[in-house]
Design a protein around this motif. Structure first.
Motif, mmCIF file in Angstrom:
data_model
loop_
_atom_site.group_PDB
_atom_site.id
_atom_site.type_symbol
_atom_site.label_atom_id
_atom_site.label_comp_id
_atom_site.label_asym_id
_atom_site.label_seq_id
_atom_site.Cartn_x
_atom_site.Cartn_y
_atom_site.Cartn_z
ATOM 1 N N GLU A 154 0.841 -1.193 0.000
ATOM 2 C CA GLU A 154 0.000 0.000 0.000
ATOM 3 C C GLU A 154 0.879 1.247 0.000
ATOM 4 O O GLU A 154 1.677 1.455 0.916
ATOM 5 C CB GLU A 154 -0.911 0.011 1.226
ATOM 6 N N LEU A 155 0.718 2.073 -1.035
ATOM 7 C CA LEU A 155 1.496 3.304 -1.148
ATOM 8 C C LEU A 155 0.570 4.505 -1.284
ATOM 9 O O LEU A 155 -0.545 4.385 -1.807
ATOM 10 C CB LEU A 155 2.417 3.255 -2.372
ATOM 11 N N TYR A 160 3.744 6.199 -4.707
ATOM 12 C CA TYR A 160 3.583 5.404 -5.925
ATOM 13 C C TYR A 160 4.294 6.070 -7.105
ATOM 14 O O TYR A 160 5.047 5.419 -7.841
ATOM 15 C CB TYR A 160 2.099 5.203 -6.269
ATOM 16 N N LEU A 161 4.037 7.355 -7.294
ATOM 17 C CA LEU A 161 4.616 8.032 -8.455
ATOM 18 C C LEU A 161 6.135 8.092 -8.357
ATOM 19 O O LEU A 161 6.845 7.958 -9.357
ATOM 20 C CB LEU A 161 4.031 9.439 -8.589
ATOM 21 N N VAL A 199 11.276 9.545 0.025
ATOM 22 C CA VAL A 199 12.156 8.389 -0.155
ATOM 23 C C VAL A 199 12.260 7.606 1.153
ATOM 24 O O VAL A 199 12.225 6.368 1.155
ATOM 25 C CB VAL A 199 13.554 8.835 -0.639
ATOM 26 N N HIS A 200 12.385 8.310 2.262
ATOM 27 C CA HIS A 200 12.455 7.656 3.575
ATOM 28 C C HIS A 200 11.202 6.819 3.828
ATOM 29 O O HIS A 200 11.297 5.659 4.260
ATOM 30 C CB HIS A 200 12.612 8.723 4.652
ATOM 31 N N LYS A 205 8.677 0.941 3.290
ATOM 32 C CA LYS A 205 7.643 0.044 2.777
ATOM 33 C C LYS A 205 8.174 -1.018 1.818
ATOM 34 O O LYS A 205 7.590 -2.086 1.707
ATOM 35 C CB LYS A 205 6.546 0.863 2.094
ATOM 36 N N ILE A 206 9.262 -0.711 1.102
ATOM 37 C CA ILE A 206 9.679 -1.644 0.051
ATOM 38 C C ILE A 206 10.997 -2.352 0.327
ATOM 39 O O ILE A 206 11.257 -3.417 -0.241
ATOM 40 C CB ILE A 206 9.774 -0.946 -1.319
#
Length: 229
Positions: A154-155, A160-161, A199-200, A205-206
């Protein structure tokens, strides 16, 4: 018709915002406290929330945090009367897509909201079969969904962009100014710290270990690079 939820306790400001969005063809829901704003967001699930930081009861930061946890794809713009860098950073950390400093031009607020909504709803001409892949990641570009090892992540719209932009340019150093231009999509009244904050959040999340990122590399003094693996 897209719906805007305005969470603002000062009636003149709330009416000022409401009139501008109604003239641009949006339907409006209003709330005057943090608690009322959360309740109406749950009831109405608006496309966009315009959220003041200083509110009676729950403050705007915690409203933002709650809404972002429950509605990852909802647009959120925070309003602040204090031109403090920490307020802007905190708003982005809690998941806001953007912030506007009072006093502001209503047209600027509407343009910022429309830029976020455009990204939220994506490009209708893109085929739902189009995907981007990199290592364990797959992005379904039409649905704007991201998967890692087949599990959805979930972003927020900005996250997401940012991820899509980086993955679309593997092993290419993207400057912070370039990322600001692409991800925010307009003349952004901010600085490169906005990119650092996003970015942080995205790394948390990824990445398997956000403290030792494998995919989003920092290129000191310039920007970031997606490491194709």
């Amino acid at each position: 018709m897209k719906q805007i939820l305005i969470i603002e306790d000062e009636k003149p400001i709330r009416e000022f915002i409401k009139i501008g969005f109604e003239r641009s063809g949006y339907s409006i829901v209003e709330a005057t406290t943090g608690e009322d704003g959360i309740r109406k967001a749950r009831e109405q699930t608006p496309d966009m929330v315009i959220l003041d930081i200083i509110l009676p009861g729950i403050d705007g930061f915690n409203v933002c945090k709650t809404l972002r946890q429950e509605f990852p794809r909802m647009g959120i713009i925070m309003l602040t009367a204090r031109n403090l860098e920490m307020d802007r950073i905190m708003g982005l950390e809690y998941g806001a897509d953007d912030y506007v400093i009072k006093p502001f031009n209503p047209l600027e607020l509407i343009l910022r909201a429309e830029a976020i909504l455009k990204r939220l709803h994506g490009n209708s001409q893109t085929s739902d079969r189009e995907t981007l892949t990199s290592g364990p990641f797959k992005i379904a570009t039409y649905a704007q969904k991201v998967y890692k090892h087949g599990m959805e992540i979930e972003l927020t719209p900005k996250e997401y962009l940012l991820l899509e932009t980086l993955i679309s340019h593997p092993n290419v150093v993207m400057s912070k100014d370039k990322l600001l231009d692409i991800v925010w999509g307009y003349e952004f009244d901010g600085d490169s710290k906005s990119v650092d904050v996003q970015v942080h959040r995205l790394r948390k999340k990824i990445e398997d270990d956000p403290a030792k990122p494998r995919y989003i590399e920092t290129v000191w003094g310039i920007g970031y690079r997606w490491k194709e693996r």
